[in-house]
Scaffold this motif. Structure first.
Motif, mmCIF file in Angstrom:
data_model
loop_
_atom_site.group_PDB
_atom_site.id
_atom_site.type_symbol
_atom_site.label_atom_id
_atom_site.label_comp_id
_atom_site.label_asym_id
_atom_site.label_seq_id
_atom_site.Cartn_x
_atom_site.Cartn_y
_atom_site.Cartn_z
ATOM 1 N N SER A 63 31.834 34.346 23.280
ATOM 2 C CA SER A 63 30.714 35.056 22.457
ATOM 3 C C SER A 63 31.093 36.417 22.122
ATOM 4 C CB SER A 63 29.506 35.181 23.259
ATOM 5 O OG SER A 63 29.720 36.038 24.437
ATOM 6 N N VAL A 64 30.387 36.801 20.883
ATOM 7 C CA VAL A 64 30.681 38.142 20.600
ATOM 8 C C VAL A 64 30.416 39.421 21.386
ATOM 9 C CG1 VAL A 64 29.549 39.941 18.721
ATOM 10 C CG2 VAL A 64 30.118 37.668 18.117
ATOM 11 N N ALA A 65 29.301 39.062 22.540
ATOM 12 C CA ALA A 65 28.873 40.231 23.164
ATOM 13 C C ALA A 65 29.886 40.141 24.298
ATOM 14 C CB ALA A 65 27.574 39.635 24.077
ATOM 15 N N GLU A 66 30.555 38.941 24.806
ATOM 16 C CA GLU A 66 31.715 38.824 25.742
ATOM 17 C C GLU A 66 33.093 39.712 25.290
ATOM 18 O OE1 GLU A 66 33.568 38.539 29.262
ATOM 19 O OE2 GLU A 66 31.342 38.481 28.989
ATOM 20 N N GLN A 67 33.268 39.360 23.820
ATOM 21 C CA GLN A 67 34.456 39.912 23.244
ATOM 22 C C GLN A 67 34.361 41.502 23.360
ATOM 23 O OE1 GLN A 67 36.214 37.986 19.875
ATOM 24 N NE2 GLN A 67 34.650 36.417 20.172
ATOM 25 N N ASP A 123 33.019 39.436 12.741
ATOM 26 C CA ASP A 123 33.036 38.515 11.740
ATOM 27 C C ASP A 123 32.134 37.327 12.645
ATOM 28 O OD1 ASP A 123 33.863 39.039 9.035
ATOM 29 O OD2 ASP A 123 35.781 39.188 9.505
ATOM 30 N N GLU A 124 30.995 36.904 12.094
ATOM 31 C CA GLU A 124 30.507 35.780 12.814
ATOM 32 C C GLU A 124 30.481 34.449 12.154
ATOM 33 O OE1 GLU A 124 26.970 36.508 15.295
ATOM 34 O OE2 GLU A 124 27.037 38.562 14.763
ATOM 35 N N ALA A 125 30.764 33.300 12.809
ATOM 36 C CA ALA A 125 30.826 31.978 12.322
ATOM 37 C C ALA A 125 31.845 31.839 11.043
ATOM 38 C CB ALA A 125 29.482 31.384 11.815
ATOM 39 N N LYS A 126 32.958 32.731 11.274
ATOM 40 C CA LYS A 126 33.871 32.753 9.806
ATOM 41 C C LYS A 126 35.145 31.936 10.533
ATOM 42 C CE LYS A 126 31.327 35.246 7.333
ATOM 43 N NZ LYS A 126 30.907 34.702 6.087
ATOM 44 N N SER A 127 35.725 30.967 9.575
ATOM 45 C CA SER A 127 37.043 30.337 9.842
ATOM 46 C C SER A 127 38.230 31.134 9.938
ATOM 47 C CB SER A 127 37.415 29.119 8.758
ATOM 48 O OG SER A 127 38.460 28.838 9.048
ATOM 49 N N GLY A 128 38.980 31.012 11.048
ATOM 50 C CA GLY A 128 40.232 31.824 11.244
ATOM 51 C C GLY A 128 41.325 31.408 9.997
ATOM 52 N N SER A 129 40.959 30.467 9.316
ATOM 53 C CA SER A 129 42.187 30.099 8.491
ATOM 54 C C SER A 129 41.775 30.613 6.922
ATOM 55 C CB SER A 129 42.227 28.435 8.209
ATOM 56 O OG SER A 129 41.067 27.976 7.702
ATOM 57 N N LYS A 130 40.529 30.973 6.734
ATOM 58 C CA LYS A 130 39.974 31.694 5.500
ATOM 59 C C LYS A 130 39.815 33.122 5.442
ATOM 60 C CE LYS A 130 37.954 27.099 4.508
ATOM 61 N NZ LYS A 130 36.642 26.454 4.224
ATOM 62 N N ILE A 131 40.702 33.812 5.270
ATOM 63 C CA ILE A 131 40.944 35.180 5.456
ATOM 64 C C ILE A 131 40.012 35.871 4.163
ATOM 65 C CG2 ILE A 131 42.290 37.371 5.253
ATOM 66 C CD1 ILE A 131 44.460 35.803 6.167
ATOM 67 N N VAL A 174 36.393 41.588 16.201
ATOM 68 C CA VAL A 174 35.823 40.282 16.929
ATOM 69 C C VAL A 174 35.382 39.172 15.987
ATOM 70 C CG1 VAL A 174 33.665 39.803 18.145
ATOM 71 C CG2 VAL A 174 34.881 41.826 18.849
ATOM 72 N N ARG A 175 35.540 37.920 16.281
ATOM 73 C CA ARG A 175 35.137 36.799 15.552
ATOM 74 C C ARG A 175 34.877 35.737 16.371
ATOM 75 N NH1 ARG A 175 37.686 32.358 13.611
ATOM 76 N NH2 ARG A 175 39.623 32.850 14.576
ATOM 77 N N ILE A 176 33.769 34.860 15.916
ATOM 78 C CA ILE A 176 33.643 33.663 16.483
ATOM 79 C C ILE A 176 33.661 32.800 15.303
ATOM 80 C CG2 ILE A 176 31.902 34.460 18.212
ATOM 81 C CD1 ILE A 176 29.487 33.743 16.508
ATOM 82 N N ARG A 222 41.637 35.216 17.395
ATOM 83 C CA ARG A 222 40.376 35.685 16.894
ATOM 84 C C ARG A 222 40.752 36.494 15.807
ATOM 85 N NH1 ARG A 222 37.017 33.107 17.553
ATOM 86 N NH2 ARG A 222 39.161 31.797 17.976
ATOM 87 N N ILE A 223 42.057 36.933 15.411
ATOM 88 C CA ILE A 223 42.413 37.610 14.345
ATOM 89 C C ILE A 223 43.108 36.723 13.376
ATOM 90 C CG2 ILE A 223 44.454 38.534 14.965
ATOM 91 C CD1 ILE A 223 43.302 41.370 13.723
ATOM 92 N N HIS A 224 44.038 35.787 13.992
ATOM 93 C CA HIS A 224 44.804 34.822 13.209
ATOM 94 C C HIS A 224 45.064 33.576 14.119
ATOM 95 C CE1 HIS A 224 45.342 36.676 9.279
ATOM 96 N NE2 HIS A 224 45.772 37.693 9.685
ATOM 97 N N ARG A 225 44.885 32.564 13.948
ATOM 98 C CA ARG A 225 45.263 31.368 14.327
ATOM 99 C C ARG A 225 46.878 30.809 14.470
ATOM 100 N NH1 ARG A 225 41.757 28.130 17.025
ATOM 101 N NH2 ARG A 225 39.282 28.433 16.506
ATOM 102 N N HIS A 226 47.166 31.013 13.481
ATOM 103 C CA HIS A 226 48.598 30.749 13.134
ATOM 104 C C HIS A 226 49.817 31.859 13.123
ATOM 105 C CE1 HIS A 226 47.076 26.681 12.143
ATOM 106 N NE2 HIS A 226 46.507 27.282 11.151
ATOM 107 N N LEU A 227 50.703 31.400 13.928
ATOM 108 C CA LEU A 227 51.712 32.532 14.136
ATOM 109 C C LEU A 227 52.156 33.350 13.061
ATOM 110 C CD1 LEU A 227 53.609 34.125 16.361
ATOM 111 C CD2 LEU A 227 54.986 32.189 16.155
ATOM 112 N N LYS A 228 52.280 32.513 11.992
ATOM 113 C CA LYS A 228 53.004 32.790 10.671
ATOM 114 C C LYS A 228 52.016 33.990 10.109
ATOM 115 C CE LYS A 228 54.200 31.377 5.965
ATOM 116 N NZ LYS A 228 54.339 30.267 5.012
#
Length: 268
Positions: A24-28, A49-57, A12-14, A87-93
């Motif tokens: 929300s985390v609870a809903e996910q 992962d809370e309040a983490k950017s999807g582009s910065k692994i 789960v990630r927001i 929630r796990i990766h924004r970009h297809l690549k």
């Protein structure tokens, strides 16, 4: 060939990038747990992962822990399940790299509850097509959001970014906190007289202590930095001009943000 799934882990990630678009985390968690129950899968661990950017692994500590846990053969993990693929990766690549490099070599499937992604039953071609449509939809949503923020900025309303020191937002409009804005006027006048940033910071801090307004709030903290003082004293918002230059939009839009009665009449 269909992969038989018995045990799974959840992720789960927001996001810190677009908080308004987050589920929300609870809903996910709720959706993931419900899906696992419906499939009669054993749920072993949830990583958040809370309040983490999807582009910065590298900033997503729980993401790394999740992969390590799943790849450990002793944990007997058959799949990783998420509420939605972005929630796990924004970009297809990046998403496909994870599937091919981190999951497939360990016989781990990937499942998205809301998008019906399931690599245990779908081939990579199907997965790429579904991922492309999902990425296209996210791009459309982002473009609509950018357009909406531009319209908001042109109308003189708050459209994001830093709120000027000693101001607040009321119904989308900038409002002066009159009892505190005297400090801003005093800082500008001292700066116009040639006082240094360090001198101004010390003087203003002493006034705050005397008035009891030194409680460690975010406003107080901003004054103590030379860089912040420089930014405030050169901020055209204090003479009624708002420069809207968000990182995503790359605009240069100047609008009147305050009524003439609210302006601090000074040249900065």
């Amino acid at each position: 060939m269909k992969q038989f799934i018995k045990s799974v882990v959840g992720y789960v990630r927001i996001s810190s990038d677009s908080p308004k678009d987050n589920t929300s985390v609870a809903e996910q968690k709720k959706r993931i747990y419900a899906y696992c129950t419906s499939q009669d899968w054993k749920f072993k661990e949830m990583f958040v992962d809370e309040a983490k950017s999807g582009s910065k692994i590298d900033k997503r500590v729980e993401y790394a822990k999740m992969l390590e846990f799943a790849q450990d053969k002793s944990n007997e993990i058959d799949a990783i399940i998420v509420f939605q693929s972005d929630r796990i990766h924004r970009h297809l690549k990046n998403f496909l790299i994870m599937i091919e490099d981190d999951l497939q070599p360990h016989d781990i499937a990937f499942i998205s509850v809301s998008e019906s992604f399931d690599t245990s039953t779908q081939g990579m071609l199907t997965l790429q097509m579904l991922g492309s449509f999902a990425e296209f939809e996210r791009d459309l949503i982002n473009e609509r959001t950018r357009s909406s923020r531009i319209v908001t900025a042109k109308s003189g309303k708050y459209a994001g970014g830093k709120i000027p020191f000693r101001y607040t937002i009321t119904d989308g409009q900038f409002t002066v906190i009159e009892k505190k804005v005297k400090l801003v006027r005093q800082m500008i006048l001292m700066y116009a007289e040639g006082k240094s940033y360090g001198y101004i910071a010390i003087y203003i801090s002493s006034l705050q202590k005397q008035s009891g307004d030194d409680s460690g709030s975010s406003d107080t903290t901003k004054i103590g930095s030379r860089t912040s003082l420089c930014y405030m004293l050169r901020n055209r918002a204090y003479i009624g001009v708002l420069t809207y230059d968000g990182k995503k939009e790359k605009n240069q839009i100047q609008v009147k943000a305050f009524d003439s009665g609210n302006r601090i009449q000074a040249i900065i």
